[in-house]
Design an enzyme around this catalytic site. Structure first.
Site, PDB file in Angstrom:
ATOM      1  N   HIS A 268       6.220   7.191   1.356  1.00 35.45           N
ATOM      2  CA  HIS A 268       7.690   6.772   1.238  1.00 35.45           C
ATOM      3  C   HIS A 268       7.867   6.292   2.448  1.00 35.45           C
ATOM      4  O   HIS A 268       7.415   5.597   3.292  1.00 35.45           O
ATOM      5  CB  HIS A 268       8.344   7.998   0.516  1.00 35.45           C
ATOM      6  CG  HIS A 268       9.821   7.705   0.410  1.00 35.45           C
ATOM      7  ND1 HIS A 268      10.445   6.385   0.396  1.00 35.45           N
ATOM      8  CD2 HIS A 268      10.812   8.513  -0.043  1.00 35.45           C
ATOM      9  CE1 HIS A 268      11.818   6.680   0.189  1.00 35.45           C
ATOM     10  NE2 HIS A 268      12.068   7.831  -0.141  1.00 35.45           N
ATOM     11  N   HIS A 309       5.036  -1.765  -3.051  1.00 40.89           N
ATOM     12  CA  HIS A 309       6.343  -1.280  -3.512  1.00 40.89           C
ATOM     13  C   HIS A 309       6.662  -1.029  -4.899  1.00 40.89           C
ATOM     14  O   HIS A 309       6.040  -1.911  -5.658  1.00 40.89           O
ATOM     15  CB  HIS A 309       7.592  -2.233  -2.873  1.00 40.89           C
ATOM     16  CG  HIS A 309       9.004  -1.383  -2.798  1.00 40.89           C
ATOM     17  ND1 HIS A 309       9.805  -1.221  -3.743  1.00 40.89           N
ATOM     18  CD2 HIS A 309       9.517  -0.832  -1.649  1.00 40.89           C
ATOM     19  CE1 HIS A 309      10.805  -0.578  -3.204  1.00 40.89           C
ATOM     20  NE2 HIS A 309      10.533  -0.329  -2.143  1.00 40.89           N
ATOM     21  N   ASP A 367       8.431  -0.998   5.933  1.00 38.85           N
ATOM     22  CA  ASP A 367       7.895  -0.148   6.775  1.00 38.85           C
ATOM     23  C   ASP A 367       7.042  -0.955   7.705  1.00 38.85           C
ATOM     24  O   ASP A 367       6.145  -0.461   8.587  1.00 38.85           O
ATOM     25  CB  ASP A 367       7.311   1.045   6.098  1.00 38.85           C
ATOM     26  CG  ASP A 367       8.248   1.918   5.446  1.00 38.85           C
ATOM     27  OD1 ASP A 367       8.313   2.231   4.429  1.00 38.85           O
ATOM     28  OD2 ASP A 367       9.097   2.531   6.604  1.00 38.85           O
TER      29      ASP A 367
HETATM   30  C1  SDX Z   1       9.451   2.952   0.999  1.00 40.19           C
HETATM   31  O1  SDX Z   1      11.233   3.391  -3.572  1.00 40.19           O
HETATM   32  C2  SDX Z   1      11.939   2.683  -2.434  1.00 40.19           C
HETATM   33  O2  SDX Z   1      12.762   2.167  -2.701  1.00 40.19           O
HETATM   34  C3  SDX Z   1      11.152   3.091  -1.164  1.00 40.19           C
HETATM   35  C4  SDX Z   1      11.874   2.541  -0.077  1.00 40.19           C
HETATM   36  C5  SDX Z   1      13.131   2.895   0.426  1.00 40.19           C
HETATM   37  O3  SDX Z   1      13.808   2.107   1.169  1.00 40.19           O
HETATM   38  O4  SDX Z   1      13.490   3.993  -0.096  1.00 40.19           O
HETATM   39  O5  SDX Z   1      11.670   1.060  -0.172  1.00 40.19           O
HETATM   40  C6  SDX Z   1      10.661   2.929   1.333  1.00 40.19           C
HETATM   41  O6  SDX Z   1       8.770   4.263   0.592  1.00 40.19           O
HETATM   42  C7  SDX Z   1       8.554   1.809   1.085  1.00 40.19           C
HETATM   43  C8  SDX Z   1       6.860   2.043   0.682  1.00 40.19           C
HETATM   44  C9  SDX Z   1       6.345   2.611   1.635  1.00 40.19           C
HETATM   45  N1  SDX Z   1       4.993   3.026   1.281  1.00 40.19           N
HETATM   46  C10 SDX Z   1       3.909   2.374   1.923  1.00 40.19           C
HETATM   47  O7  SDX Z   1       3.869   1.323   2.442  1.00 40.19           O
HETATM   48  C11 SDX Z   1       2.766   3.075   1.476  1.00 40.19           C
HETATM   49  C12 SDX Z   1       1.697   1.923   0.809  1.00 40.19           C
HETATM   50  N2  SDX Z   1       1.971   1.596  -0.529  1.00 40.19           N
HETATM   51  C13 SDX Z   1       1.637   2.502  -1.745  1.00 40.19           C
HETATM   52  O8  SDX Z   1       1.517   3.737  -1.508  1.00 40.19           O
HETATM   53  C14 SDX Z   1       2.189   1.787  -2.859  1.00 40.19           C
HETATM   54  O9  SDX Z   1       2.322   0.637  -3.020  1.00 40.19           O
HETATM   55  C15 SDX Z   1       3.652   2.574  -3.199  1.00 40.19           C
HETATM   56  C16 SDX Z   1       3.614   4.069  -3.239  1.00 40.19           C
HETATM   57  C17 SDX Z   1       4.829   2.042  -2.243  1.00 40.19           C
HETATM   58  C18 SDX Z   1       3.980   1.990  -4.680  1.00 40.19           C
HETATM   59  O10 SDX Z   1       3.181   2.731  -5.527  1.00 40.19           O
HETATM   60  P1  SDX Z   1       3.031   2.424  -7.178  1.00 40.19           P
HETATM   61  O11 SDX Z   1       4.174   1.731  -7.319  1.00 40.19           O
HETATM   62  O12 SDX Z   1       2.969   3.810  -7.687  1.00 40.19           O
HETATM   63  O13 SDX Z   1       2.014   1.594  -7.254  1.00 40.19           O
HETATM   64  P2  SDX Z   1       0.885   1.747  -7.909  1.00 40.19           P
HETATM   65  O14 SDX Z   1       0.201   2.877  -6.962  1.00 40.19           O
HETATM   66  O15 SDX Z   1       0.643   1.738  -9.460  1.00 40.19           O
HETATM   67  O16 SDX Z   1      -0.195   0.517  -7.438  1.00 40.19           O
HETATM   68  C19 SDX Z   1      -0.441  -0.521  -8.275  1.00 40.19           C
HETATM   69  C20 SDX Z   1      -1.870  -0.898  -7.952  1.00 40.19           C
HETATM   70  C21 SDX Z   1      -2.798  -0.051  -7.989  1.00 40.19           C
HETATM   71  O17 SDX Z   1      -3.918  -0.384  -8.009  1.00 40.19           O
HETATM   72  P3  SDX Z   1      -4.759  -0.826  -9.560  1.00 40.19           P
HETATM   73  O18 SDX Z   1      -4.679   0.684 -10.263  1.00 40.19           O
HETATM   74  O19 SDX Z   1      -3.980  -1.595 -10.487  1.00 40.19           O
HETATM   75  O20 SDX Z   1      -6.092  -1.165  -9.318  1.00 40.19           O
HETATM   76  O21 SDX Z   1      -1.614  -1.492  -6.718  1.00 40.19           O
HETATM   77  C22 SDX Z   1      -2.525  -0.976  -5.604  1.00 40.19           C
HETATM   78  C23 SDX Z   1      -2.737   0.391  -6.599  1.00 40.19           C
HETATM   79  O22 SDX Z   1      -4.096   0.850  -5.964  1.00 40.19           O
HETATM   80  N3  SDX Z   1      -1.810  -0.698  -4.442  1.00 40.19           N
HETATM   81  C24 SDX Z   1      -2.412  -0.528  -3.400  1.00 40.19           C
HETATM   82  C25 SDX Z   1      -1.143  -0.570  -2.486  1.00 40.19           C
HETATM   83  N4  SDX Z   1      -0.127  -0.242  -3.217  1.00 40.19           N
HETATM   84  C26 SDX Z   1      -0.585  -0.437  -4.518  1.00 40.19           C
HETATM   85  N5  SDX Z   1      -3.577  -0.868  -2.843  1.00 40.19           N
HETATM   86  C27 SDX Z   1      -3.776  -0.900  -1.420  1.00 40.19           C
HETATM   87  N6  SDX Z   1      -2.781  -0.805  -0.618  1.00 40.19           N
HETATM   88  C28 SDX Z   1      -1.770  -0.568  -1.122  1.00 40.19           C
HETATM   89  N7  SDX Z   1      -0.563  -0.355  -0.167  1.00 40.19           N
END
Ligand code: SDX
Length: 432
Positions: A268, A309, A367
């Site tokens: 997050h 996201h 971010d």
């Molecule tokens: C913020 O919610 C909000 O509005 C948050 C925010 C706010 O203003 O409050 O916008 C702020 O928190 C932004 C997000 C910051 N986090 C990151 O940058 C951390 C990296 N991102 C991930 O951890 C992830 O993308 C999330 C946590 C942000 C979202 O995760 P989800 O929605 O649970 O997505 P998921 O884990 O189900 O991913 C779907 C697929 C998966 O692969 P498959 O199972 O389909 O093979 O996408 C992949 C994931 O492995 N994936 C990534 C990835 N993000 C998702 N793979 C590599 N790198 C990534 N960053």
């Protein structure tokens, strides 16, 4: 969307009578199936992580993940970031519309006049180790505000909620800046009421008693924009935390402290610090491929920080504005050859052309660039999420207050799918 259904019917393959459920339409975006009556039929829905669940109704922020849109009270984030200061956006989030000149002056004066902390609060900082993470200090000190400000705590009274909101908007920046000063071993710098909100934070962060400090106006404007871009974002994890804690009637300071704790997570708000750490670890363009491969490797827990996201399946509109702010700040500081910024731009380009990211619609989020701007301003990586927290305080207090103003709001108490043991008899120790 004009062809939305007004109801849905649940039918069962075991002969149970079908159940009709109303469909509720919002002003914008998805309609929702109102499942509140399902409990009476002994049926729960199952949605870990709330991927398809609306936990409340709200008038504050609208996000369209497909189109990459973000509105606060109907105003596009691009216009607010371009034309407003942070306190104007905070007022908008709290009161539903932008302030006129008189309202803006009164609000700014109120917040500016409340930036000092109760003097005994200084002692609380001294209980922490000097090498503590600033977010650990912020969680504790913000939570302890309830030990100093316990008047005007009738949370169902809108005026009392407004007083607490003002106190939090005014004092969280002081607490954030002093968390940094304490850890740095430098003396606390008291807020200066002649400065703007952003200038004041910069002063409390960077000034020392030994020489005059005048905030750089270009950096102050960029910092205001960073605060605006992080002010609110619908029902994200930390805002949902604030609402859930608040739903029990907990005091606002405890609610915001819980929000800060949730925001700290690297999935997050902690992602801005993690993104900078990742860019520093990548170090050189020649290693980008190695990290892209790690992000794609299911046996590796590494994720590309600043990418992806839960809602946006397109570019996070804040990331585009943040990238532009990056250019402006680095140009202003003569750092346009900043190696980390160049590395970030290359990483973004490569990832956006990689099938893994394209097929999963993983784009840079807010971010990805914010850390580069803050680092260029001299803010250390460990303070990035603290800045995010002070910015998000406006959204948290607005959402918390909206919840208490909603006559439908109840204590949050989700159910579960139980997959544990069947009922069984106790066995005495000598029979186990
Ligand atoms: C913020 O919610 C909000 O509005 C948050 C925010 C706010 O203003 O409050 O916008 C702020 O928190 C932004 C997000 C910051 N986090 C990151 O940058 C951390 C990296 N991102 C991930 O951890 C992830 O993308 C999330 C946590 C942000 C979202 O995760 P989800 O929605 O649970 O997505 P998921 O884990 O189900 O991913 C779907 C697929 C998966 O692969 P498959 O199972 O389909 O093979 O996408 C992949 C994931 O492995 N994936 C990534 C990835 N993000 C998702 N793979 C590599 N790198 C990534 N960053």
């Amino acid at each position: 969307m004009n062809n939305q259904p007004t109801k849905v019917t649940l039918s069962f393959d075991n002969g149970n009578a079908p159940i009709e459920l109303p469909v509720l339409a919002g002003t914008l975006g998805n309609s929702v199936i109102d499942i509140r009556s399902l409990g009476q039929h002994g049926i729960f829905t199952y949605d870990p992580g709330f991927m398809s669940t609306a936990a409340c109704n709200s008038n504050i922020t609208f996000i369209d993940g497909e189109k990459g849109l973000l509105f606060h009270r109907g105003y596009p984030i691009e216009q607010l970031a371009e034309h407003c200061d942070y306190l104007e956006v905070a007022y908008l989030l709290m009161h539903g519309d932008l302030p006129n000149a008189a309202e803006k002056q009164r609000f700014t004066k109120k917040i500016t006049g409340s930036t000092m902390l109760h003097d005994q609060l200084n002692n609380i900082f001294r209980g922490y180790r000097r090498d503590a993470h600033p977010m650990a200090v912020m969680v504790g000190v913000v939570g302890s505000l309830s030990a100093f400000y316990f008047n005007n705590m009738e949370i169902l009274d809108p005026r009392h909620r407004e007083i607490s909101a003002h106190r939090l908007l005014a004092k969280v920046p002081t607490i954030a800046a002093w968390s940094y000063k304490y850890i740095s071993g430098q003396p606390f710098m008291y807020p200066q009421n002649h400065l703007s909100y952003a200038e004041n934070f910069m002063y409390m962060m960077f000034a020392t008693p030994c020489e005059e400090y005048v905030p750089n106006p270009i950096l102050a404007k960029a910092f205001e924009r960073i605060l605006i871009l992080h002010a609110d974002h619908e029902q994200n994890a930390s805002t949902s935390t604030v609402r859930l804690v608040g739903s029990s009637g907990a005091n606002p300071f405890a609610c915001i402290s819980a929000g800060i704790a949730s925001l700290w997570g690297p999935a997050h708000g902690g992602a801005n610090e993690a993104t900078l750490n990742m860019l520093e670890e990548i170090g050189d363009a020649s290693r980008i491929g190695e990290f892209i491969n790690r992000a794609k490797d299911k046996t590796d827990s590494f994720r590309l920080m600043g990418f992806g996201h839960r809602v946006y399946r397109n570019m996070d509109p804040r990331a585009a504005i943040m990238r532009k702010t990056c250019h402006e700040v680095l140009d202003a500081l003569g750092l346009n050859n900043d190696p980390l910024f160049k590395l970030a731009m290359m990483l973004e380009k490569i990832a956006l052309e990689d099938e893994y990211f394209v097929s999963r619609r993983l784009y840079p989020n807010v971010d990805f660039y914010s850390g580069i701007v803050m680092r260029a301003m001299g803010i250390p990586n460990t303070m990035f999420t603290a800045v995010f927290a002070l910015a998000r305080t406006a959204g948290w207090v607005a959402q918390w207050s909206e919840m208490h103003a909603d006559p439908q709001s109840k204590i949050g108490r989700p159910r579960q799918l139980y997959t544990g043991s069947q009922a069984r008899e106790f066995l005495p120790l000598d029979q186990r």
